[in-house]
Design a protein around this motif. Structure first.
Motif, PDB file in Angstrom:
ATOM      1  N   ILE A  15       0.927  -1.043   0.066  1.00 15.34           N
ATOM      2  CA  ILE A  15       0.049   0.001   0.091  1.00 15.34           C
ATOM      3  C   ILE A  15       0.972   1.369   0.013  1.00 15.34           C
ATOM      4  O   ILE A  15       2.085   0.977   0.304  1.00 15.34           O
ATOM      5  CB  ILE A  15      -0.807  -0.057   1.364  1.00 15.34           C
ATOM      6  CG1 ILE A  15      -0.019  -0.140   2.492  1.00 15.34           C
ATOM      7  CG2 ILE A  15      -2.045  -1.007   1.107  1.00 15.34           C
ATOM      8  CD1 ILE A  15      -0.960   0.026   3.860  1.00 15.34           C
ATOM      9  N   ASP A  16       0.244   2.526  -0.300  1.00 11.83           N
ATOM     10  CA  ASP A  16       0.983   3.557  -0.344  1.00 11.83           C
ATOM     11  C   ASP A  16       1.451   3.824   1.088  1.00 11.83           C
ATOM     12  O   ASP A  16       0.608   3.807   2.024  1.00 11.83           O
ATOM     13  CB  ASP A  16      -0.135   4.783  -0.812  1.00 11.83           C
ATOM     14  CG  ASP A  16       0.600   5.920  -1.085  1.00 11.83           C
ATOM     15  OD1 ASP A  16       1.311   6.598  -0.327  1.00 11.83           O
ATOM     16  OD2 ASP A  16       0.243   6.782  -1.977  1.00 11.83           O
ATOM     17  N   PRO A  17       2.569   4.395   1.217  1.00 10.73           N
ATOM     18  CA  PRO A  17       2.778   4.690   2.604  1.00 10.73           C
ATOM     19  C   PRO A  17       2.124   5.912   3.316  1.00 10.73           C
ATOM     20  O   PRO A  17       2.098   6.000   4.492  1.00 10.73           O
ATOM     21  CB  PRO A  17       4.293   5.043   2.571  1.00 10.73           C
ATOM     22  CG  PRO A  17       4.940   4.414   1.334  1.00 10.73           C
ATOM     23  CD  PRO A  17       3.757   4.423   0.339  1.00 10.73           C
ATOM     24  N   SER A  18       1.492   6.430   2.723  1.00 10.30           N
ATOM     25  CA  SER A  18       0.639   7.782   3.341  1.00 10.30           C
ATOM     26  C   SER A  18      -0.798   7.297   3.585  1.00 10.30           C
ATOM     27  O   SER A  18      -1.491   8.075   3.948  1.00 10.30           O
ATOM     28  CB  SER A  18       0.773   8.934   2.111  1.00 10.30           C
ATOM     29  OG  SER A  18      -0.006   8.367   1.120  1.00 10.30           O
ATOM     30  N   THR A  19      -0.995   6.066   3.251  1.00  8.04           N
ATOM     31  CA  THR A  19      -2.339   5.554   3.498  1.00  8.04           C
ATOM     32  C   THR A  19      -2.480   5.692   5.060  1.00  8.04           C
ATOM     33  O   THR A  19      -1.649   5.215   5.997  1.00  8.04           O
ATOM     34  CB  THR A  19      -2.441   4.018   3.268  1.00  8.04           C
ATOM     35  OG1 THR A  19      -2.275   4.049   1.746  1.00  8.04           O
ATOM     36  CG2 THR A  19      -3.802   3.359   3.465  1.00  8.04           C
ATOM     37  N   HIS A  20      -3.629   6.232   5.335  1.00  7.15           N
ATOM     38  CA  HIS A  20      -3.831   6.349   6.876  1.00  7.15           C
ATOM     39  C   HIS A  20      -4.390   4.714   7.497  1.00  7.15           C
ATOM     40  O   HIS A  20      -4.834   3.967   6.930  1.00  7.15           O
ATOM     41  CB  HIS A  20      -4.985   7.017   7.215  1.00  7.15           C
ATOM     42  CG  HIS A  20      -4.687   8.726   6.954  1.00  7.15           C
ATOM     43  ND1 HIS A  20      -5.219   9.254   6.102  1.00  7.15           N
ATOM     44  CD2 HIS A  20      -3.762   9.351   7.736  1.00  7.15           C
ATOM     45  CE1 HIS A  20      -4.721  10.472   5.790  1.00  7.15           C
ATOM     46  NE2 HIS A  20      -3.969  10.603   7.039  1.00  7.15           N
ATOM     47  N   LEU A  21      -3.516   4.813   8.740  1.00  4.83           N
ATOM     48  CA  LEU A  21      -3.822   3.385   9.507  1.00  4.83           C
ATOM     49  C   LEU A  21      -5.361   2.672   9.396  1.00  4.83           C
ATOM     50  O   LEU A  21      -5.481   1.612   9.218  1.00  4.83           O
ATOM     51  CB  LEU A  21      -3.380   3.572  10.734  1.00  4.83           C
ATOM     52  CG  LEU A  21      -3.478   2.341  11.764  1.00  4.83           C
ATOM     53  CD1 LEU A  21      -2.750   1.113  11.012  1.00  4.83           C
ATOM     54  CD2 LEU A  21      -3.128   2.609  13.123  1.00  4.83           C
ATOM     55  N   LEU A  22      -6.356   3.846   9.621  1.00  3.19           N
ATOM     56  CA  LEU A  22      -7.636   3.185   9.666  1.00  3.19           C
ATOM     57  C   LEU A  22      -7.870   2.559   8.495  1.00  3.19           C
ATOM     58  O   LEU A  22      -8.811   1.370   8.443  1.00  3.19           O
ATOM     59  CB  LEU A  22      -8.339   4.577   9.732  1.00  3.19           C
ATOM     60  CG  LEU A  22      -9.997   4.210   9.776  1.00  3.19           C
ATOM     61  CD1 LEU A  22     -10.483   3.336  10.847  1.00  3.19           C
ATOM     62  CD2 LEU A  22     -10.589   5.794   9.563  1.00  3.19           C
ATOM     63  N   TYR A  23      -7.670   3.181   7.131  1.00  4.73           N
ATOM     64  CA  TYR A  23      -7.975   2.383   5.872  1.00  4.73           C
ATOM     65  C   TYR A  23      -7.351   0.927   5.775  1.00  4.73           C
ATOM     66  O   TYR A  23      -7.697   0.236   5.280  1.00  4.73           O
ATOM     67  CB  TYR A  23      -7.686   3.376   4.880  1.00  4.73           C
ATOM     68  CG  TYR A  23      -8.553   4.551   4.951  1.00  4.73           C
ATOM     69  CD1 TYR A  23      -9.759   4.597   4.879  1.00  4.73           C
ATOM     70  CD2 TYR A  23      -8.080   5.689   5.155  1.00  4.73           C
ATOM     71  CE1 TYR A  23     -10.763   5.627   4.873  1.00  4.73           C
ATOM     72  CE2 TYR A  23      -8.531   6.875   5.393  1.00  4.73           C
ATOM     73  CZ  TYR A  23     -10.145   6.865   5.415  1.00  4.73           C
ATOM     74  OH  TYR A  23     -10.982   7.823   5.534  1.00  4.73           O
ATOM     75  N   ALA A  24      -5.763   1.187   6.435  1.00  7.73           N
ATOM     76  CA  ALA A  24      -5.071  -0.322   6.046  1.00  7.73           C
ATOM     77  C   ALA A  24      -5.783  -1.302   6.967  1.00  7.73           C
ATOM     78  O   ALA A  24      -6.063  -2.446   6.509  1.00  7.73           O
ATOM     79  CB  ALA A  24      -3.582  -0.070   6.622  1.00  7.73           C
ATOM     80  N   LEU A  25      -6.239  -0.938   8.040  1.00  8.27           N
ATOM     81  CA  LEU A  25      -6.817  -1.793   8.985  1.00  8.27           C
ATOM     82  C   LEU A  25      -8.409  -2.233   8.653  1.00  8.27           C
ATOM     83  O   LEU A  25      -8.643  -3.495   8.549  1.00  8.27           O
ATOM     84  CB  LEU A  25      -7.303  -1.219  10.395  1.00  8.27           C
ATOM     85  CG  LEU A  25      -6.031  -0.859  11.025  1.00  8.27           C
ATOM     86  CD1 LEU A  25      -6.475  -0.063  12.716  1.00  8.27           C
ATOM     87  CD2 LEU A  25      -5.211  -1.874  11.753  1.00  8.27           C
ATOM     88  N   ARG A  26      -9.168  -1.703   8.047  1.00  8.93           N
ATOM     89  CA  ARG A  26     -10.461  -1.924   7.375  1.00  8.93           C
ATOM     90  C   ARG A  26     -10.346  -2.542   6.113  1.00  8.93           C
ATOM     91  O   ARG A  26     -11.234  -3.446   5.841  1.00  8.93           O
ATOM     92  CB  ARG A  26     -11.144  -0.413   7.323  1.00  8.93           C
ATOM     93  CG  ARG A  26     -11.630  -0.051   8.923  1.00  8.93           C
ATOM     94  CD  ARG A  26     -12.532   1.174   8.712  1.00  8.93           C
ATOM     95  NE  ARG A  26     -13.721   0.919   8.193  1.00  8.93           N
ATOM     96  CZ  ARG A  26     -14.988   0.267   8.909  1.00  8.93           C
ATOM     97  NH1 ARG A  26     -14.625   0.056  10.202  1.00  8.93           N
ATOM     98  NH2 ARG A  26     -15.806   0.104   8.306  1.00  8.93           N
ATOM     99  N   GLU A  27      -9.503  -1.943   5.199  1.00 12.41           N
ATOM    100  CA  GLU A  27      -9.792  -2.401   3.711  1.00 12.41           C
ATOM    101  C   GLU A  27      -8.816  -3.542   3.390  1.00 12.41           C
ATOM    102  O   GLU A  27      -8.975  -4.271   2.921  1.00 12.41           O
ATOM    103  CB  GLU A  27      -9.583  -1.066   2.750  1.00 12.41           C
ATOM    104  CG  GLU A  27     -10.478  -0.061   2.827  1.00 12.41           C
ATOM    105  CD  GLU A  27     -10.222   1.223   2.096  1.00 12.41           C
ATOM    106  OE1 GLU A  27      -9.351   1.077   1.323  1.00 12.41           O
ATOM    107  OE2 GLU A  27     -11.082   2.075   2.430  1.00 12.41           O
ATOM    108  N   ASP A  28      -7.566  -3.409   4.052  1.00 11.99           N
ATOM    109  CA  ASP A  28      -6.663  -4.420   3.808  1.00 11.99           C
ATOM    110  C   ASP A  28      -6.525  -5.480   4.908  1.00 11.99           C
ATOM    111  O   ASP A  28      -5.947  -6.647   4.474  1.00 11.99           O
ATOM    112  CB  ASP A  28      -5.101  -3.776   3.628  1.00 11.99           C
ATOM    113  CG  ASP A  28      -4.998  -2.669   2.537  1.00 11.99           C
ATOM    114  OD1 ASP A  28      -5.182  -3.185   1.516  1.00 11.99           O
ATOM    115  OD2 ASP A  28      -4.829  -1.687   2.900  1.00 11.99           O
ATOM    116  N   LEU A  29      -6.852  -5.350   5.763  1.00 11.69           N
ATOM    117  CA  LEU A  29      -6.802  -6.386   7.266  1.00 11.69           C
ATOM    118  C   LEU A  29      -8.067  -6.876   7.496  1.00 11.69           C
ATOM    119  O   LEU A  29      -8.076  -7.748   8.412  1.00 11.69           O
ATOM    120  CB  LEU A  29      -6.060  -5.957   8.239  1.00 11.69           C
ATOM    121  CG  LEU A  29      -4.286  -5.526   8.120  1.00 11.69           C
ATOM    122  CD1 LEU A  29      -3.676  -4.962   9.140  1.00 11.69           C
ATOM    123  CD2 LEU A  29      -3.868  -6.613   7.220  1.00 11.69           C
TER     124      LEU A  29
END
Length: 163
Positions: A15-29
């Motif tokens: 993912i893009d390093p600027s992605t906010h943690l919230l979106y990584a948690l919800r969308e990727d994990l």
């Protein structure tokens, strides 16, 4: 590739390093406990623990995490087997709509890990950044007091004599 440790599990995310943690948690994990509320760090619906500290995940780019571990509400228990704080929130009917509750619980978890027997004033001060639009703040405070063993209106744990 971004490396994250979430709830004790290491993940490599493309993912893009600027992605906010919230979106990584919800969308990727697929961890949906933390919610998008305001996107400005003003409501706390997105609160998770980063290295034990309550953090607005809507503001935290994943690149800023470094090696610090992340904990979400999913680390505390399940619907079938809620953790102590989750159970207290249920027993005290601290949720009305429930949207803010994951963030509230994670902020409360950080407090109780740092200070197992906070006073009412300490609970109120620590919980202040998180908002509940339904107005269940008194029930939220009661649930936290129940887990800490601190009766309402005191700074003493329930196991101590209050004079």
């Amino acid at each position: 590739m971004i490396q994250l440790t979430v709830n004790g599990v290491s993940h490599s995310l493309d993912i893009d390093p600027s992605t906010h943690l919230l979106y990584a948690l919800r969308e990727d994990l697929n961890l949906h406990g933390a919610k998008f509320g305001c996107g400005l760090g003003q409501c706390g619906a997105c609160t998770v623990l980063v290295a034990g500290k309550p953090t607005f995940s809507c503001l935290m780019p994943v690149s800023a995490l470094g090696k610090r571990p992340v904990r979400t509400i999913e680390s505390l228990g399940t619907a079938e087997r809620p953790g102590p704080l989750q159970k207290a929130f249920i027993e005290h009917q601290a949720a009305q709509c429930g949207y803010c509750i994951a963030g509230m619980i994670m902020r409360a978890q950080a407090l109780l890990e740092a200070n197992p027997h906070p006073t009412d004033a300490e609970i109120r001060k620590h919980m202040e950044p998180n908002l509940c639009r339904c107005g269940t703040h008194m029930r939220i405070l009661a649930a936290i007091r129940a887990v800490s063993g601190t009766p309402a209106g005191t700074g003493k744990p329930a196991t101590e004599t209050v004079r």
